[in-house]
Write a protein that holds these residues in place. Structure first.
Motif, PDB file in Angstrom:
ATOM      1  N   PRO A  47     -15.722  -9.034  14.243  1.00 57.53           N
ATOM      2  CA  PRO A  47     -14.644  -9.706  13.488  1.00 57.53           C
ATOM      3  C   PRO A  47     -13.723  -8.664  12.838  1.00 57.53           C
ATOM      4  CG  PRO A  47     -16.779 -10.663  12.979  1.00 57.53           C
ATOM      5  CD  PRO A  47     -17.056  -9.428  13.752  1.00 57.53           C
ATOM      6  N   HIS A  48     -12.429  -8.881  12.976  1.00 55.30           N
ATOM      7  CA  HIS A  48     -11.421  -7.999  12.393  1.00 55.30           C
ATOM      8  C   HIS A  48     -10.463  -8.817  11.531  1.00 55.30           C
ATOM      9  CE1 HIS A  48     -12.837  -5.251  15.498  1.00 55.30           C
ATOM     10  NE2 HIS A  48     -12.139  -4.269  14.943  1.00 55.30           N
ATOM     11  N   THR A  49      -9.971  -8.187  10.486  1.00 57.30           N
ATOM     12  CA  THR A  49      -8.928  -8.772   9.642  1.00 57.30           C
ATOM     13  C   THR A  49      -7.644  -7.976   9.850  1.00 57.30           C
ATOM     14  OG1 THR A  49     -10.453  -9.603   7.957  1.00 57.30           O
ATOM     15  CG2 THR A  49      -8.189  -9.160   7.264  1.00 57.30           C
ATOM     16  N   VAL A  50      -6.517  -8.694   9.921  1.00 57.27           N
ATOM     17  CA  VAL A  50      -5.220  -8.051  10.123  1.00 57.27           C
ATOM     18  C   VAL A  50      -4.465  -8.052   8.805  1.00 57.27           C
ATOM     19  CG1 VAL A  50      -3.048  -8.088  11.391  1.00 57.27           C
ATOM     20  CG2 VAL A  50      -5.180  -8.759  12.532  1.00 57.27           C
ATOM     21  N   VAL A  51      -3.913  -6.887   8.432  1.00 52.45           N
ATOM     22  CA  VAL A  51      -3.117  -6.752   7.213  1.00 52.45           C
ATOM     23  C   VAL A  51      -1.735  -6.237   7.605  1.00 52.45           C
ATOM     24  CG1 VAL A  51      -2.941  -5.694   4.933  1.00 52.45           C
ATOM     25  CG2 VAL A  51      -5.190  -6.246   5.868  1.00 52.45           C
ATOM     26  N   VAL A  52      -0.704  -6.920   7.126  1.00 49.42           N
ATOM     27  CA  VAL A  52       0.677  -6.484   7.332  1.00 49.42           C
ATOM     28  C   VAL A  52       1.225  -6.074   5.979  1.00 49.42           C
ATOM     29  CG1 VAL A  52       2.991  -7.159   8.061  1.00 49.42           C
ATOM     30  CG2 VAL A  52       0.992  -7.957   9.338  1.00 49.42           C
ATOM     31  N   ALA A  53       1.715  -4.807   5.885  1.00 45.87           N
ATOM     32  CA  ALA A  53       2.152  -4.288   4.590  1.00 45.87           C
ATOM     33  C   ALA A  53       3.525  -3.663   4.719  1.00 45.87           C
ATOM     34  CB  ALA A  53       1.151  -3.255   4.066  1.00 45.87           C
ATOM     35  N   GLY A  54       4.271  -3.708   3.614  1.00 47.36           N
ATOM     36  CA  GLY A  54       5.584  -3.069   3.579  1.00 47.36           C
ATOM     37  C   GLY A  54       5.983  -2.763   2.158  1.00 47.36           C
ATOM     38  N   GLY A  55       6.866  -1.791   2.013  1.00 50.24           N
ATOM     39  CA  GLY A  55       7.354  -1.422   0.692  1.00 50.24           C
ATOM     40  C   GLY A  55       8.609  -2.191   0.325  1.00 50.24           C
ATOM     41  N   PRO A  56       9.230  -1.824  -0.780  1.00 48.53           N
ATOM     42  CA  PRO A  56      10.427  -2.542  -1.243  1.00 48.53           C
ATOM     43  C   PRO A  56      11.606  -2.400  -0.311  1.00 48.53           C
ATOM     44  CG  PRO A  56      10.085  -0.535  -2.513  1.00 48.53           C
ATOM     45  CD  PRO A  56       8.872  -0.727  -1.679  1.00 48.53           C
ATOM     46  N   ALA A  57      11.562  -1.340   0.536  1.00 47.36           N
ATOM     47  CA  ALA A  57      12.697  -1.112   1.428  1.00 47.36           C
ATOM     48  C   ALA A  57      12.491  -1.768   2.780  1.00 47.36           C
ATOM     49  CB  ALA A  57      12.926   0.388   1.608  1.00 47.36           C
ATOM     50  N   ALA A  58      11.461  -2.595   2.926  1.00 47.41           N
ATOM     51  CA  ALA A  58      11.204  -3.239   4.204  1.00 47.41           C
ATOM     52  C   ALA A  58      12.417  -4.040   4.626  1.00 47.41           C
ATOM     53  CB  ALA A  58       9.988  -4.154   4.108  1.00 47.41           C
ATOM     54  N   GLY A  59      12.773  -3.925   5.872  1.00 47.98           N
ATOM     55  CA  GLY A  59      13.942  -4.635   6.369  1.00 47.98           C
ATOM     56  C   GLY A  59      15.222  -3.872   6.157  1.00 47.98           C
TER      57      GLY A  59
END
Length: 629
Positions: free
Chosen positions: A406-418
């Motif tokens: 079993p794996h968990t997926v994490v999507v992360a970004g900083g304030p400048a994402a996009g």
């Protein structure tokens, strides 16, 4: 004829006989020559005079024999000294003492030639009175000693200071005069044809040395020469022996060093060939060199250590820098008692080279593994679905992922994402390196997708994974990081689907104004489904339209209309239940409800569609930390 007829009668025979008898007795008793002469002084006849002369000759022969016996005994004692274990100085001192005694001189001494200057310097003295004579240095050709050493011939003078045959050195003459020396006899000391010194006898009165005395002095000088030569040969033998012993010790040390080097080579080379772990290298260093060994990274972090029990206080620290070109990879430290031998220093340096090789190979291996992980993750998240069987085999063959877990997926970004500048490639995402470190520690994958970093972590629940990633990335980057998580789930196909959910959760957190937080869709409840495609502007518009008028009214009047609405819907839109929840009279609740209707401009907020919208707004407000309350 009667006595009266011969007035000049000769002495009776008994008188001559008695005198001769007396002379024989004196000779037998080894009486001095003066006693013998006195005994025969009264004899007048030619026969008696001849007998007296013979007696004196016998006396002289006896004196000569005794002197020869003394000289022979002295030479024998000196020869015996040559075979003894006495030091050369003791034997030389015995020789000058015998020369002084046999010749009846006031003093005797030996001078040797200084090989560097050619001067004669005093080696051993006997009977000298002043320090000056014991410290004399005589130049070649000057004085008795200079003459003897320069010519190799004996020289005797009854009066040193006035003898015109001698070239006088003022300093030496002053020293001779201060010691009271008048007459001197000197003979050469030779080794082969080389004069190495001279033996002297000196008196403080005028004296003529005869040839017998010069011969005796020469014999003693020959013995002294043997002593000096033996001492030189012994010293040379000792020197050669010491050199041989030292050479043997050096050979033994070199052999030992070669053995240690061979042992070190046997221990270290397989490590590089087998690409073993650096901890095994540290253990090998300790086996070879002893003590405690530690491998440190360039920043001082301990990469591996192998320590012994604390020992003596005299332990020393030895360090070698681990370098690749101009780059320093760290240090190899060894702590043990005492200094390192040159061979051990080379072994430690060789171990540092092996460590550099292992670290570089480890770095390259890690880079290759990172590239494989990044490629695998990129194929997994690509717009076009991959061949699942092929992807699964790639992951299993490389050993970088096991999607059966079993794996968990994490999507992360900083304030400048996009807002990444155009032309900046995805691998240059500022959070990628830190995300890769997290993934490697947990045995997962990390890469970029769009403007976010994606982590696939085994063995973690979604909520825990989101908060872990937010904490570590925020701490490492110094910027707030927002992370959404989904999972866990097994198989590559499921993980791909979890990525979409995690990305949606991350966008929703940003839309809710929860920047710098981490959560999963399950934590957001129905909002995660209802607001799947909402953005920040849409969420803000909903809140301003539904809750904004009440927030402004409460702020202006100090009332609690927003709290009343929250309790009203929580109580199932029942005024009595709302009154009980707020602890107020039910009439007060009705009054507030009328005021809320007036502020919102109608009763739509209590009708079915309006009520759903109001409850959604209240839920959003709670998720956002009630920014409008």
């Amino acid at each position: 004829m009667s006595p009266l007829q011969s007035p000049e009668r000769p002495a009776p025979a008994t008188t001559v006989a008695d005198t001769l008898t007396r002379v024989v007795e004196l000779l037998a008793d080894d009486a001095p020559a003066e006693a013998v002469t006195a005994a025969v002084a009264g004899l007048r006849s030619p026969a008696a005079a001849s007998a007296a002369a013979d007696a004196l000759a016998v006396r002289d022969l006896l004196d000569l024999r005794r002197r020869r016996e003394r000289e022979g005994a002295a030479l024998y004692a000196t020869a015996r000294d040559l075979t003894s274990l006495r030091s050369s100085d003791e034997v030389l001192r015995a020789i000058v003492e015998r020369a002084r005694r046999l010749l009846g001189s006031d003093s005797a001494y030996i001078a040797l030639v200084d090989a560097a200057t050619g001067d004669a310097y005093m080696r051993v003295t006997s009977g000298t009175r002043t320090e000056g004579i014991r410290a004399v240095r005589q130049r070649p050709g000057y004085g008795v000693g200079g003459f003897v050493i320069q010519t190799g011939q004996a020289l005797a003078t009854p009066d040193y200071l006035v003898d015109e045959r001698i070239r006088h050195d003022p300093l030496v003459a002053a020293a001779v005069g201060a010691d009271g020396i008048v007459s001197i006899a000197g003979v050469p000391m030779k080794t082969g044809t080389t004069v190495i010194g001279a033996l002297f006898a000196a008196n403080r009165v005028r004296r003529h040395f005869d040839q017998a005395e010069i011969a005796l002095l020469s014999s003693l000088a020959a013995h002294a020469s043997v002593v000096i030569e033996n001492a030189r040969l012994y010293e040379r033998t000792q020197t050669v022996t010491a050199e041989l012993r030292e050479a043997g010790a050096r050979l033994a040390a070199q052999r030992h060093a070669l053995e240690r080097a061979a042992f070190a080579h046997e221990q270290l080379m397989p490590l590089a060939l087998e690409r073993t772990d650096v901890s095994e290298l540290v253990r090998a260093v300790r086996r070879v060199l002893g003590g405690s060994a530690t491998l440190l990274a360039a920043d001082g972090t301990v990469l591996a250590g192998c320590h012994e029990e604390p020992g003596a206080d005299d332990r020393e620290t030895h360090e070698v820098e681990i370098r690749v070109g101009e780059e320093s990879l760290g240090r190899l430290r060894l702590v043990r008692p005492g200094p390192l031998s040159p061979a051990d220093e080379r072994t430690l340096e060789r171990a540092a080279q092996t460590a550099a090789l292992l670290l570089v190979m480890g770095r390259q291996t890690a880079l290759v593994a990172r590239e494989l992980r990044a490629e695998l993750l990129a194929d997994l998240l690509a717009d076009r679905a991959p061949n699942w069987a092929v992807l699964q085999r790639r992951a299993a063959r490389s050993g970088i992922a096991d999607f059966d877990r079993p794996h968990t997926v994490v999507v992360a970004g900083g304030p400048a994402a996009g807002e990444r500048p155009a032309g900046v490639p995805e691998p240059d995402h500022p959070l990628l390196g830190m995300a890769v470190d997290i993934a490697e520690r947990h045995g997962g994958l990390a890469g970029t997708h769009g403007d976010t970093v994606v982590l696939v972590l085994p063995g973690l629940e979604a909520d825990d994974a989101a908060r872990l990633v937010v904490h570590e990335l925020t701490t490492a980057s110094g910027q707030p990081v927002t992370a959404g998580a989904a999972g866990p789930g097994a198989t590559a196909r499921v993980v791909r689907g979890l990525h979409r959910s995690a990305a949606r959760c991350q966008r929703l957190l940003l839309a809710l104004g929860r920047e710098g937080q981490g959560a999963s869709l399950s934590e957001l409840g129905m909002l995660g489904t209802v607001l799947e495609t909402a953005d920040t502007q849409q969420v803000r518009g909903l809140l301003d339209r539904t809750l904004g008028p009440l927030t402004e009214y409460d702020r202006a009047t100090g009332s609690t209309l927003l709290a009343t609405v929250e309790s009203y819907f929580s109580a199932g839109q029942s005024p009595p239940a709302t009154a009980r929840a707020l602890g107020i009279h039910v009439n007060t609740v009705y009054q507030r409800l009328e005021r809320i209707t007036a502020v919102l401009g109608g009763t739509r907020w209590r009708e079915p569609d309006g009520a759903v919208e109001m409850q959604l707004a209240l839920a959003l407000n709670r998720q956002m930390g009630e920014p409008l309350g």
